[in-house]
Motif scaffolding. Structure first.
Motif, short mmCIF file in Angstrom:
data_model
loop_
_atom_site.label_atom_id
_atom_site.label_comp_id
_atom_site.label_asym_id
_atom_site.label_seq_id
_atom_site.Cartn_x
_atom_site.Cartn_y
_atom_site.Cartn_z
N ARG A 119 0.81 -1.22 0.00
CA ARG A 119 0.00 0.00 0.00
C ARG A 119 0.84 1.27 0.00
O ARG A 119 0.48 2.27 -0.63
CB ARG A 119 -0.94 0.00 1.21
CG ARG A 119 -2.00 1.11 1.17
CD ARG A 119 -3.05 0.82 0.11
NE ARG A 119 -3.92 -0.26 0.53
CZ ARG A 119 -4.67 -0.98 -0.31
NH1 ARG A 119 -4.63 -0.74 -1.61
NH2 ARG A 119 -5.44 -1.95 0.13
N ASP A 120 1.96 1.24 0.70
CA ASP A 120 2.80 2.44 0.72
C ASP A 120 3.38 2.73 -0.65
O ASP A 120 3.43 3.90 -1.09
CB ASP A 120 3.91 2.31 1.77
CG ASP A 120 4.61 0.96 1.78
OD1 ASP A 120 4.27 0.09 0.97
OD2 ASP A 120 5.53 0.78 2.61
N LEU A 121 3.77 1.70 -1.38
CA LEU A 121 4.30 1.91 -2.71
C LEU A 121 3.20 2.32 -3.70
O LEU A 121 3.42 3.15 -4.59
CB LEU A 121 5.01 0.65 -3.21
CG LEU A 121 6.17 0.14 -2.34
CD1 LEU A 121 6.90 -0.99 -3.06
CD2 LEU A 121 7.14 1.27 -2.01
N GLN A 122 2.02 1.74 -3.53
CA GLN A 122 0.89 2.13 -4.38
C GLN A 122 0.54 3.60 -4.14
O GLN A 122 0.30 4.36 -5.08
CB GLN A 122 -0.32 1.25 -4.10
CG GLN A 122 -1.51 1.57 -5.00
CD GLN A 122 -2.81 0.96 -4.50
OE1 GLN A 122 -3.02 0.81 -3.30
NE2 GLN A 122 -3.67 0.60 -5.42
N GLY A 123 0.52 4.00 -2.85
CA GLY A 123 0.18 5.38 -2.52
C GLY A 123 1.19 6.37 -3.09
O GLY A 123 0.82 7.43 -3.61
N ALA A 124 2.47 6.01 -3.01
CA ALA A 124 3.51 6.89 -3.55
C ALA A 124 3.35 7.03 -5.06
O ALA A 124 3.54 8.12 -5.63
CB ALA A 124 4.89 6.35 -3.20
N ALA A 125 3.01 5.93 -5.73
CA ALA A 125 2.81 5.98 -7.18
C ALA A 125 1.60 6.85 -7.54
O ALA A 125 1.65 7.62 -8.51
CB ALA A 125 2.62 4.57 -7.73
N LYS A 126 0.53 6.72 -6.78
CA LYS A 126 -0.66 7.54 -7.03
C LYS A 126 -0.33 9.03 -6.92
O LYS A 126 -0.75 9.84 -7.76
CB LYS A 126 -1.77 7.19 -6.04
CG LYS A 126 -2.46 5.88 -6.30
CD LYS A 126 -3.55 5.67 -5.25
CE LYS A 126 -4.31 4.40 -5.45
NZ LYS A 126 -5.36 4.19 -4.42
#
Length: 231
Positions: free
Chosen positions: A116-123
């Motif tokens: 989730r942290d990597l997904q959030g950073a990408a968003k």
């Protein structure tokens, strides 16, 4: 003439089938985003009711139920997302919704693991979600049940327990986009084929897993799923 490979090709990812000696070979994995309104809301998003949207996972991400996997690398916030998985036995392009169920072989319990942290950073940077979604063991799946044995998709309960506590609990009737609608829409952009899997979205209640967590997923009428997370 047989190809002379430079190195051994990877093993074919497979999923066992309930009551069958034969197995289901996995070709591709498509995942539907925000297909339950309550989950979209808990993530701070609105549902796009004009059309479903998708992300993909590699077939090599398949992880069969019953074992234990390492906590994923590169993240401090890996989340569980319980899903209803559809397996296709035939393919097609621009398939009408009225004919879409003819492509389906069967269904399984699945978990979409998400960094989730990597997904959030990408968003935040308007970048693709690949690092957050596509990684080893990120597509957990139980045994496939043939379509005829499951019956009609309706109000079957979908739930996930983490360490014995129920954290996700909904029904398949809460999906915004039905399975025929998803197949028909997806087939406008891809020629669907036997072996394709579709993870149809997750209900509300997603949350973090930790080393030592045990995840147990259930959908009425399907074989349950269980996976442990090691340190």
């Amino acid at each position: 003439m047989p190809a002379d490979f430079l190195f051994d090709p990877p093993d074919q990812p497979i999923v066992p089938v309930e009551g069958e000696a034969r197995v289901f070979p996995v070709r591709r994995i498509f995942c539907v985003g925000r297909n339950y309104a309550a989950h979209a809301a808990e993530m701070g998003n609105e549902v796009d009711r004009e059309a479903p949207f998708y992300f993909t996972k590699s077939a090599q991400d398949i992880c069969l139920s019953g074992g234990e996997i390492d906590y994923p690398p590169g993240t401090a916030d890996c989340h569980h997302e319980m899903e209803f998985v559809v397996g296709l036995e035939t393919g097609g392009f621009e398939v009408p919704a009225a004919e879409a169920m003819g492509l389906v072989y069967g269904y399984a319990c699945g978990i979409d693991l998400t960094r989730r942290d990597l997904q959030g950073a990408a968003k935040e940077k308007r970048r693709p979600w690949d690092l957050g979604k596509d990684f080893e063991n990120a597509a957990i799946i139980g045994t496939l049940t043939p379509k005829a044995e499951f019956g009609e998709i309706g109000t079957q309960r979908i739930m996930l327990k983490k360490d014995g506590e129920t954290v996700q609990d909904a029904t398949l009737a809460e999906m915004i986009w039905s399975v025929p609608e998803i197949i028909a829409h997806l087939s406008r952009f891809y020629t669907l084929a036997p072996g394709d899997l579709i993870y149809t979205g997750t209900p509300a209640g997603v949350g973090p897993v930790q080393p030592g967590s045990v995840l147990e997923g259930e959908i009425e009428g399907l074989s349950p799923l269980r996976i442990g997370i090691s340190g």
